[in-house]
Every structure is written in C-alpha cells, then in structure tokens.
Design an enzyme around this catalytic site. Structure first.
Site, PDB file in Angstrom:
ATOM      1  N   GLU A  80       0.962  -1.198  -0.112  1.00  0.00           N
ATOM      2  CA  GLU A  80      -0.062   0.072  -0.207  1.00  0.00           C
ATOM      3  C   GLU A  80       0.594   1.459   0.000  1.00  0.00           C
ATOM      4  OE1 GLU A  80      -3.201  -0.165  -0.196  1.00  0.00           O
ATOM      5  OE2 GLU A  80      -3.422  -1.865  -0.604  1.00  0.00           O
ATOM      6  N   ASP A 114       3.868  -3.850  -6.025  1.00  0.00           N
ATOM      7  CA  ASP A 114       4.948  -5.288  -5.418  1.00  0.00           C
ATOM      8  C   ASP A 114       6.027  -5.124  -5.578  1.00  0.00           C
ATOM      9  OD1 ASP A 114       1.937  -5.975  -4.912  1.00  0.00           O
ATOM     10  OD2 ASP A 114       1.982  -7.435  -6.987  1.00  0.00           O
TER      11      ASP A 114
HETATM   12 ZN   LIG Z   1      -2.201  -2.127  -4.825  1.00  0.00          ZN
END
Ligand SMILES: [Zn+2]
Length: 424
Positions: free
Chosen positions: A281, A362
């Site tokens: 996030e 990621d």
């Molecule tokens: Zn995401």
C-alpha cells in the site's frame, strides 16, 4: 445530427456493449469451470482443492448474477430511462411538484438516481443475502443493509445538492464556458471529498479504532520510518460487520493520510504478512499513484464536461431524451447514464494502467519488506476471499485491476531470488 440518428447510434452502442460484456462473462464462467478440477501447479500444496473449487463456484455465481444485472439494468432500464422517456417523465413530475427553478432540476437528478438505485436493488439484495451468504461471506443483516442504503442516499443528497446548485448557477451566469467553470468547481469539490472521506464520511459506516500497541504496531511504525513515511493514524476497521472479505487501504492526502486495516485481515495474516501488505500500500503512495489517478480523472472530467457543454445546445440530444427544452437536471441525469455506454471500449486501458501500478507497488513492497511474506499473504487472501486463480485471460485483460495471482507471485519470486518463495 438529428434526434433519431442520435437514438440509433445510442442503441447500436448499447447493443454492442451488452454483447461484449455477455460474451466476456460467459468466457469467464466457462474458463473457470474448465479449471475447476485441479489447483494450478503454482499453488498446489498451498491452496487446498476444496478452496479452489469454492472459488470457482463463487466466481460462477457472481458472474451469472452480474450478467443478468447487466442485461436488466444496463440494457432494459437504461433504454427505458433514456429513449423510453423515463427521465422526461421524472422531470415532468418534478416540474409539477416544484415549478420551474433549481428545486425542480435537483428533484429530477435525484429522482433518476432513485430510479437507478431501485432498479439495482433486487440484484444488490440477491448478491448480499443469497450469493455472499451461500459462500459464507455475508455478515450483513437486513437492518444494516437498509441503514446503509438510507445513509448512502442521504449522503448523495447532502453532498450532491450543493455541487449541483453551483452547476445550475454557473449555467445561468457564466456564459458559454459554464462547463469549464464547472470543471474547476468539480476539481475543488473532489479534493475536499478526498480529505473529508476518512474523517467524516467513512466513520458514518464503520468504526475505526486505533491499532493497539504491541508487536504489530511496532513493526508497522518501523516500516513507516524506514520508508520515510508519516501517517496521521493507524486504524483497524470493523469490516467484519458486513463481510468476511479482508483488505487494507490507505486514504487521504498530505497530513490527513490514514492507514486502515480490515479487522478480518489482521485476524488472518501473520505480522510479517501484514507488514508486507502495508508495504504494498505504501508503494502506491511512494510511486505517486494517487495524484496520477486524480490527474487522469481530472483530464477525463474536462473532456466529459466539454462534451456536455456541446450537447447542452444540441436539440438532437434533448429531443432524443424526450425533452422539449434543455432542462439541466434532466440533461445531467441523461448524460451520466448515456456516457458510460460510449466509454466501455476504454475499459481495458484503465485496467492495464491499474495492473501496472499493482506491479510497481509489489516491487516497492519487495524492496522494503519481504517479497516472500507478500506472496504468502496474497495466496491467503486469494484463498480466503475465494478469488479465482484461473481467470479467463481476455476477461482478466479487460476488467481486472489486479494482475492474476500467479503472475504477481511470479514477479515477487524474481524480486527476491535469495530468500526464494517455495510455498507462496
Ligand atoms: Zn495495490
């Protein structure tokens, strides 16, 4: 262009959009059914076959309901409201009730909104109390559902009415460029909403409690300082009141930034995994995805409002809606129903952009936390949310805002070859 040409073009687009969406939904159902028997090799040993099959059945049920809803709401109801004269009739009723003036225009906009909401209501009820219930996700009670609906409508009026009044006023006083000033007002309004949402709006629906002191909080604070990030609060949200789906998110701007974990996520993931999910996030923030998204939205809104400015003076448009004059409330309502029909070809582009951002987030997580933990968190979330591991590639290309799980985990494996990810 005259009204009947406009109507014909619209019908062609509605038919094309419905055919396209139906075809994709059927592809998805078939693809998932074909891969139901076996867990994909990448997830063998991590996701039990029962969980895989449960995900397949859940996906099928959701797709089928979505398909019927599309045909009814985005097909029949849409045509009835627009070319069928539904909006014109609501507008006429508003005029009888309120005379000419802003109140009538407001009543028309909210009347059409109410009609659309009522059309979707049976599907929302079925989704929540039949599909979600059958698959064990629903925690909503009918009373809570009704309360949410009432609050949502009240909020739409409380937030929408002032903005609409500004638009009506600009139309009366600002001259031919009223749509451009409307755009400026809309941007300001959006920024205010983004700031107000976490503080005043979200708490109307959920309870937010500060994340308690302890191991998890300490680790999260360390992660934040490692990434040079300040947040004005770490909260746990009672997502379990409505559903057992888990998630985490970030809201706000600048100093109003908040990190919110669903309680369902905290319960199921290990501190390592939660840290990795949070790092993902944070990646969205660090890579500037939120300002980028807002910029795209603002640019699109400018295009839309320019189009509305032009259509406002086009008799073909308001006559096709069954109106005798360009009444702004009816036109705004009609415009908001008509436009999505023409924008569906761009859906794959928006999804592509979203998926790229997921990969970037990621990669950020792999850098600042553990790629292996993120991969195992993803596998758990897919399992617990019964998200399919075997989507139809074309369906996924068009709709999915997140890349398929196998692909994400593959990328994470490459990002962290040292630790290796034996079992995601
Ligand atoms: Zn995401």
């Amino acid at each position: 262009m005259n009204a009947s040409t406009f109507a014909a073009v619209f019908v062609v687009f509605v038919a094309a959009a419905l055919a396209w969406r139906t075809w994709l939904a059927l592809r998805q159902v078939r693809h998932v059914a074909r891969h139901r028997a076996e867990v994909p090799a990448d997830f063998a040993g991590v996701i039990p076959v029962e969980a895989h099959q449960r995900a397949a059945d859940y996906t099928r049920d959701k797709q089928r309901l979505g398909l019927v809803e599309t045909l009814v709401v985005d097909g029949v109801v849409l045509i009835l409201l627009t070319l069928g004269g539904g909006i014109a009739r609501i507008d006429a009723a508003s005029e009888r009730l309120f005379g000419a003036g802003s109140l009538r225009e407001l009543a028309t906009v909210f009347g059409v909104l109410l009609a659309s909401t009522l059309a979707s209501l049976p599907f929302d009820l079925y989704r929540t109390f039949v599909v979600e219930e059958r698959h064990g996700f629903n925690r909503m009670t009918p009373a809570l559902f009704a309360r949410d609906l009432a609050k949502g409508m009240a909020l739409a009026v409380a937030i929408g009415a002032p903005l609409l009044l500004v638009v009506f006023w600009l139309l009366r006083t600002a001259g031919p460029l009223w749509w451009l000033y409307t755009w400026v007002a809309w941007m300001a309004f959006t920024v205010v909403l983004v700031i107000a949402f976490p503080r005043w709006i979200a708490p109307l629906f959920n309870q937010f409690t500060p994340l308690e002191e302890g191991e998890l909080r300490r680790r999260i604070e360390q992660l934040l300082s490692r990434c040079g990030f300040t947040a004005s609060g770490l909260f746990v949200m009672d997502g379990s009141r409505r559903s057992s789906h888990g998630n985490a998110y970030f809201t706000g701007f600048g100093r109003t930034k908040r990190i919110v974990f669903f309680d369902t996520l905290i319960d199921r993931l290990t501190p390592d995994e939660i840290e990795a999910v949070l790092a993902h996030e944070l990646g969205h923030f660090a890579r500037g995805h939120i300002p980028r998204l807002l910029t795209v939205r603002f640019a699109l809104a400018l295009g839309m409002l320019a189009l509305l400015g032009w259509l406002y003076g086009e008799p073909a448009f308001y006559e096709a809606l069954g109106l005798d004059a360009p009444h702004i409330g009816a036109l705004l309502a009609g415009f908001s129903l008509v436009v999505p029909v023409f924008t569906f070809p761009f859906q794959p582009l928006a999804s592509l952009m979203a998926r790229r951002q997921e990969f970037e987030a990621d990669a950020f997580a792999a850098q600042h936390a553990s790629a292996a933990s993120l991969a195992s968190a993803l596998a758990k979330l897919y399992r617990d949310n019964a998200a399919t591991l075997t989507p139809d590639p074309l369906h996924s290309l068009v709709y999915d805002s997140h890349p398929p799980a196998a692909l994400r985990i593959d990328h994470l494996r490459k990002a962290d070859p040292v630790n290796g990810i034996a079992s995601p």
